[in-house]
Design a protein around this motif. Structure first.
Motif, PDB file in Angstrom:
ATOM      1  N   LEU A  17       0.816  -1.213   0.109  1.00 53.52           N
ATOM      2  CA  LEU A  17       0.093   0.021  -0.111  1.00 53.52           C
ATOM      3  C   LEU A  17       0.761   1.363   0.032  1.00 53.52           C
ATOM      4  O   LEU A  17       0.292   2.380  -0.676  1.00 53.52           O
ATOM      5  CB  LEU A  17      -1.087  -0.084   1.160  1.00 53.52           C
ATOM      6  CG  LEU A  17      -2.042  -1.002   1.165  1.00 53.52           C
ATOM      7  CD1 LEU A  17      -2.846  -1.192   2.584  1.00 53.52           C
ATOM      8  CD2 LEU A  17      -3.166  -0.393   0.136  1.00 53.52           C
ATOM      9  N   VAL A  18       1.987   1.353   0.579  1.00 51.25           N
ATOM     10  CA  VAL A  18       2.760   2.694   0.769  1.00 51.25           C
ATOM     11  C   VAL A  18       3.991   2.621  -0.311  1.00 51.25           C
ATOM     12  O   VAL A  18       4.292   3.896  -0.844  1.00 51.25           O
ATOM     13  CB  VAL A  18       3.493   2.449   2.150  1.00 51.25           C
ATOM     14  CG1 VAL A  18       4.331   3.679   2.544  1.00 51.25           C
ATOM     15  CG2 VAL A  18       2.240   2.739   3.164  1.00 51.25           C
ATOM     16  N   SER A  21       2.933   1.154  -6.326  1.00 53.83           N
ATOM     17  CA  SER A  21       2.004   2.033  -6.957  1.00 53.83           C
ATOM     18  C   SER A  21       1.404   1.229  -8.243  1.00 53.83           C
ATOM     19  O   SER A  21       2.164   0.393  -9.034  1.00 53.83           O
ATOM     20  CB  SER A  21       2.369   3.305  -7.524  1.00 53.83           C
ATOM     21  OG  SER A  21       3.410   3.619  -8.249  1.00 53.83           O
ATOM     22  N   GLN A  25       1.209  -2.172  -7.553  1.00 49.99           N
ATOM     23  CA  GLN A  25       0.422  -2.463  -6.470  1.00 49.99           C
ATOM     24  C   GLN A  25      -0.950  -3.267  -6.501  1.00 49.99           C
ATOM     25  O   GLN A  25      -0.888  -4.117  -5.683  1.00 49.99           O
ATOM     26  CB  GLN A  25      -0.083  -1.186  -6.159  1.00 49.99           C
ATOM     27  CG  GLN A  25      -0.575  -0.840  -4.661  1.00 49.99           C
ATOM     28  CD  GLN A  25      -1.090   0.539  -4.538  1.00 49.99           C
ATOM     29  OE1 GLN A  25      -1.723   1.216  -5.345  1.00 49.99           O
ATOM     30  NE2 GLN A  25      -0.529   1.072  -3.472  1.00 49.99           N
ATOM     31  N   VAL A  62      -0.800   6.224   6.527  1.00 46.72           N
ATOM     32  CA  VAL A  62      -0.596   6.129   5.236  1.00 46.72           C
ATOM     33  C   VAL A  62      -1.025   5.082   4.463  1.00 46.72           C
ATOM     34  O   VAL A  62      -1.804   5.130   3.242  1.00 46.72           O
ATOM     35  CB  VAL A  62       1.040   6.332   4.908  1.00 46.72           C
ATOM     36  CG1 VAL A  62       1.303   6.298   3.300  1.00 46.72           C
ATOM     37  CG2 VAL A  62       1.409   7.716   5.485  1.00 46.72           C
ATOM     38  N   GLU A  65      -4.777   5.156   4.176  1.00 44.27           N
ATOM     39  CA  GLU A  65      -5.355   6.288   3.268  1.00 44.27           C
ATOM     40  C   GLU A  65      -5.138   5.892   1.949  1.00 44.27           C
ATOM     41  O   GLU A  65      -6.216   6.123   1.127  1.00 44.27           O
ATOM     42  CB  GLU A  65      -4.361   7.510   3.380  1.00 44.27           C
ATOM     43  CG  GLU A  65      -4.565   8.761   2.628  1.00 44.27           C
ATOM     44  CD  GLU A  65      -3.723   9.903   2.613  1.00 44.27           C
ATOM     45  OE1 GLU A  65      -3.236  10.332   1.803  1.00 44.27           O
ATOM     46  OE2 GLU A  65      -3.270  10.191   3.830  1.00 44.27           O
ATOM     47  N   ASN A  66      -4.199   5.126   1.640  1.00 43.49           N
ATOM     48  CA  ASN A  66      -3.830   4.469   0.304  1.00 43.49           C
ATOM     49  C   ASN A  66      -5.040   3.323   0.113  1.00 43.49           C
ATOM     50  O   ASN A  66      -5.590   3.219  -1.186  1.00 43.49           O
ATOM     51  CB  ASN A  66      -2.562   3.995  -0.070  1.00 43.49           C
ATOM     52  CG  ASN A  66      -1.646   5.216   0.022  1.00 43.49           C
ATOM     53  OD1 ASN A  66      -1.864   6.185  -0.410  1.00 43.49           O
ATOM     54  ND2 ASN A  66      -0.339   4.862   0.153  1.00 43.49           N
ATOM     55  N   LYS A  69      -8.331   4.981  -1.092  1.00 47.89           N
ATOM     56  CA  LYS A  69      -8.212   5.380  -2.251  1.00 47.89           C
ATOM     57  C   LYS A  69      -8.347   4.206  -3.370  1.00 47.89           C
ATOM     58  O   LYS A  69      -9.152   4.473  -4.283  1.00 47.89           O
ATOM     59  CB  LYS A  69      -6.835   6.170  -2.714  1.00 47.89           C
ATOM     60  CG  LYS A  69      -6.535   7.474  -2.189  1.00 47.89           C
ATOM     61  CD  LYS A  69      -5.076   7.832  -2.412  1.00 47.89           C
ATOM     62  CE  LYS A  69      -4.810   9.333  -1.550  1.00 47.89           C
ATOM     63  NZ  LYS A  69      -3.320   9.800  -1.866  1.00 47.89           N
TER      64      LYS A  69
END
Length: 75
Positions: A17-18, A21, A25, A62, A65-66, A69
């Motif tokens: 997740l961090v 991308s 991801q 973080v 939050e991801n 999203k």
């Protein structure tokens, strides 16, 4: 079988997740077309990961939050 790269499942999810991308991801976290076409699959996926992260001390904010999203994109 023990994971050779991550201390535990929580650390693996946070990495996905961090650090990662885009397509890497999604592949790492097991996201596929079904998550975008079936709300129930997306909800189960989201709940399972969120349950692991809620009690985390490692970059929890973080990661959550991801996660949010990604999940918002599935709805």
């Amino acid at each position: 079988m023990q994971d050779l790269y991550f201390k535990n499942h929580e650390a693996k999810l946070i990495f996905g997740l961090v650090v990662l991308s885009q397509k890497m991801q999604m592949d790492f976290l097991g996201i596929d077309y079904s998550h975008y076409s079936d709300k129930k699959i997306a909800e189960i996926w989201y709940s399972n990961i969120k349950d692991v992260l809620v009690n985390s001390n490692l970059m929890k904010d973080v990661a959550l939050e991801n996660l949010e999203k990604l999940y918002r994109g599935m709805k």
